[in-house]
Design a protein around this motif. Structure first.
Motif, PDB file in Angstrom:
ATOM      1  N   ILE A   2       0.845  -1.202   0.000  1.00 56.85           N
ATOM      2  CA  ILE A   2       0.000   0.000   0.000  1.00 56.85           C
ATOM      3  C   ILE A   2       0.882   1.255   0.000  1.00 56.85           C
ATOM      4  CG2 ILE A   2      -0.392   0.130   2.531  1.00 56.85           C
ATOM      5  CD1 ILE A   2      -3.090   0.832  -0.041  1.00 56.85           C
ATOM      6  N   LEU A  85      -6.943   5.422   2.732  1.00 58.70           N
ATOM      7  CA  LEU A  85      -6.349   4.304   1.984  1.00 58.70           C
ATOM      8  C   LEU A  85      -5.192   3.673   2.751  1.00 58.70           C
ATOM      9  CD1 LEU A  85      -6.437   5.749  -1.615  1.00 58.70           C
ATOM     10  CD2 LEU A  85      -7.589   3.688  -0.840  1.00 58.70           C
ATOM     11  N   ALA A  88      -6.991   1.860   5.871  1.00 62.74           N
ATOM     12  CA  ALA A  88      -7.884   0.781   5.417  1.00 62.74           C
ATOM     13  C   ALA A  88      -7.111  -0.274   4.640  1.00 62.74           C
ATOM     14  CB  ALA A  88      -9.005   1.351   4.538  1.00 62.74           C
ATOM     15  N   THR A  93      -5.165  -5.823   5.602  1.00 66.08           N
ATOM     16  CA  THR A  93      -4.462  -6.902   4.914  1.00 66.08           C
ATOM     17  C   THR A  93      -3.417  -7.527   5.838  1.00 66.08           C
ATOM     18  OG1 THR A  93      -4.715  -5.501   2.983  1.00 66.08           O
ATOM     19  CG2 THR A  93      -3.407  -7.464   2.697  1.00 66.08           C
ATOM     20  N   MET A  96      -5.140  -9.537   8.469  1.00 70.46           N
ATOM     21  CA  MET A  96      -5.767 -10.723   7.870  1.00 70.46           C
ATOM     22  C   MET A  96      -4.728 -11.838   7.699  1.00 70.46           C
ATOM     23  SD  MET A  96      -8.653 -11.824   6.775  1.00 70.46           S
ATOM     24  CE  MET A  96      -8.688 -13.577   6.457  1.00 70.46           C
ATOM     25  N   ILE A 136     -12.433  -9.478   9.975  1.00 65.06           N
ATOM     26  CA  ILE A 136     -11.507  -8.710  10.807  1.00 65.06           C
ATOM     27  C   ILE A 136     -11.925  -7.271  11.106  1.00 65.06           C
ATOM     28  CG2 ILE A 136      -9.411 -10.051  10.355  1.00 65.06           C
ATOM     29  CD1 ILE A 136      -8.820  -7.798   8.247  1.00 65.06           C
ATOM     30  N   ARG A 141     -20.645  -1.341  11.540  1.00 66.51           N
ATOM     31  CA  ARG A 141     -20.803  -0.238  10.589  1.00 66.51           C
ATOM     32  C   ARG A 141     -22.154   0.427  10.810  1.00 66.51           C
ATOM     33  NH1 ARG A 141     -17.695  -3.679   8.338  1.00 66.51           N
ATOM     34  NH2 ARG A 141     -19.222  -5.004   7.354  1.00 66.51           N
ATOM     35  N   TYR A 197     -21.070  -4.420   2.160  1.00 62.09           N
ATOM     36  CA  TYR A 197     -22.049  -4.669   1.099  1.00 62.09           C
ATOM     37  C   TYR A 197     -22.636  -3.337   0.667  1.00 62.09           C
ATOM     38  CZ  TYR A 197     -25.876  -6.810  -1.456  1.00 62.09           C
ATOM     39  OH  TYR A 197     -26.728  -7.195  -2.450  1.00 62.09           O
ATOM     40  N   HIS A 200     -20.837   1.317  -0.099  1.00 58.34           N
ATOM     41  CA  HIS A 200     -19.552   1.514   0.577  1.00 58.34           C
ATOM     42  C   HIS A 200     -18.734   0.234   0.660  1.00 58.34           C
ATOM     43  CE1 HIS A 200     -19.908   5.703   1.557  1.00 58.34           C
ATOM     44  NE2 HIS A 200     -21.168   5.494   1.907  1.00 58.34           N
ATOM     45  N   GLN A 201     -19.113  -0.756  -0.121  1.00 60.38           N
ATOM     46  CA  GLN A 201     -18.352  -2.014  -0.091  1.00 60.38           C
ATOM     47  C   GLN A 201     -16.882  -1.725  -0.385  1.00 60.38           C
ATOM     48  OE1 GLN A 201     -20.302  -5.216  -1.957  1.00 60.38           O
ATOM     49  NE2 GLN A 201     -18.498  -6.547  -2.015  1.00 60.38           N
ATOM     50  N   LEU A 203     -13.378  -0.775  -1.245  1.00 58.39           N
ATOM     51  CA  LEU A 203     -12.781  -0.347  -2.508  1.00 58.39           C
ATOM     52  C   LEU A 203     -11.569  -1.210  -2.865  1.00 58.39           C
ATOM     53  CD1 LEU A 203     -13.388   2.348  -4.176  1.00 58.39           C
ATOM     54  CD2 LEU A 203     -11.348   3.227  -3.087  1.00 58.39           C
ATOM     55  N   GLY A 204     -10.947  -1.751  -1.826  1.00 58.45           N
ATOM     56  CA  GLY A 204      -9.721  -2.532  -2.049  1.00 58.45           C
ATOM     57  C   GLY A 204     -10.000  -4.011  -2.257  1.00 58.45           C
ATOM     58  N   TRP A 211      -3.293  -9.739  -2.476  1.00 57.47           N
ATOM     59  CA  TRP A 211      -2.158  -9.497  -1.589  1.00 57.47           C
ATOM     60  C   TRP A 211      -2.084 -10.571  -0.516  1.00 57.47           C
ATOM     61  CZ3 TRP A 211      -2.698  -3.531  -0.533  1.00 57.47           C
ATOM     62  CH2 TRP A 211      -2.541  -2.860  -1.746  1.00 57.47           C
TER      63      TRP A 211
END
Ligand code: HEM
Length: 226
Positions: A2, A85, A88, A93, A96, A136, A141, A197, A200-201, A203-204, A211
């Protein structure tokens, strides 16, 4: 990854990882979160200025050259995007991968299955299942109903707020996943909502499984992008 994509110098990782860890931790106080936001914002503002002086081949430079200079985005908006970015894209990642490894070690039968037969289909379903099992991003939300809507017999009126608990509810829903508390790498968990969902699901999402695991075959293979 990133950092490379955004054009954030990786040698500064101790600093921005500290800020981002404080931002996502449930143990962080309001004052600490505000301070971390301001410090990260100041760091990124300096970075945006540096890219303005000397653009490179990265996302922040492109935003500066194509949007800031054209007057379509302000410096503050670019800093806000870079902050979102960076946090997030990195925390999710990285965690995870770490938590996915821990989950496999806690489930030696599943780990053995993957080690014995790491075929692309199983690797792919394992990534989806680990995303579902761990979910994770555990903070609920928040959404506001724009019209009256009934969910599982419960009326939510227009204007009322809801907090969506993806991890303990949606992704562990026995109507959607048999034996939901079990880690079952062979199951098809593609309809999970670990990336959210709707509008706003994440973007990455097309990048994240790439990754986390290089076996993915292309964009939108994970989750349930509508
Ligand atoms: C395993 C990795 C990841 C997970 C589990 C994850 C999960 C999520 C979730 C649950 C949301 C909220 C969706 C909603 O509000 O409905 C989200 C939003 C977002 N994610 Fe990710 N994410 C991951 C990786 C990434 C990466 C790598 C990037 C950037 C390169 C990224 C950028 C974003 C952004 C910008 C949003 C906000 C989208 C919006 O509000 O419109 N994420 N992510």
């Amino acid at each position: 990854m990133i950092c490379q994509l955004l054009g954030v110098p990786y040698q500064d990782h101790d600093r921005f990882q500290g800020w981002s860890r404080r931002l996502i931790s449930s143990a962080t106080t309001k004052e600490e979160a505000l301070q971390a936001t301001q410090e990260l914002g100041a760091y990124l503002t300096e970075l945006v200025d540096a890219k303005d002086r000397e653009p490179a081949d990265d996302l922040i430079s492109r935003l500066v050259v194509q949007q800031l200079r054209a007057g379509t985005l302000t410096r503050q908006e670019i800093v806000g995007m870079a902050r979102l970015l960076l946090v997030a894209g990195h925390e999710t990642t990285a965690n995870m991968i770490g938590l996915g490894t821990a989950a496999l070690l806690q489930n030696p039968d599943q780990l053995a299955l993957l080690r014995t037969d790491p075929n692309p289909a199983l690797v792919k379903s394992s990534v989806e299942e680990l995303l579902r099992y761990l979910t994770i991003t555990q903070s609920g939300r928040r959404r506001v109903a724009t019209e009256d809507v009934t969910v599982a017999g419960q009326l939510i009126r227009a204007g009322e707020g809801v907090i969506i608990v993806a991890g303990d509810a949606a992704n562990r829903d026995p109507d959607a996943f048999a034996d939901p508390d079990a880690l079952d790498l062979a199951r098809s968990a593609r309809q999970h909502v670990a990336f959210g969902y709707g509008i706003h699901q994440c973007l990455g999402q097309p990048l994240a499984p790439e990754w986390s695991c290089r076996s993915s075959t292309g964009p939108f293979t994970a989750g349930s992008r509508p």
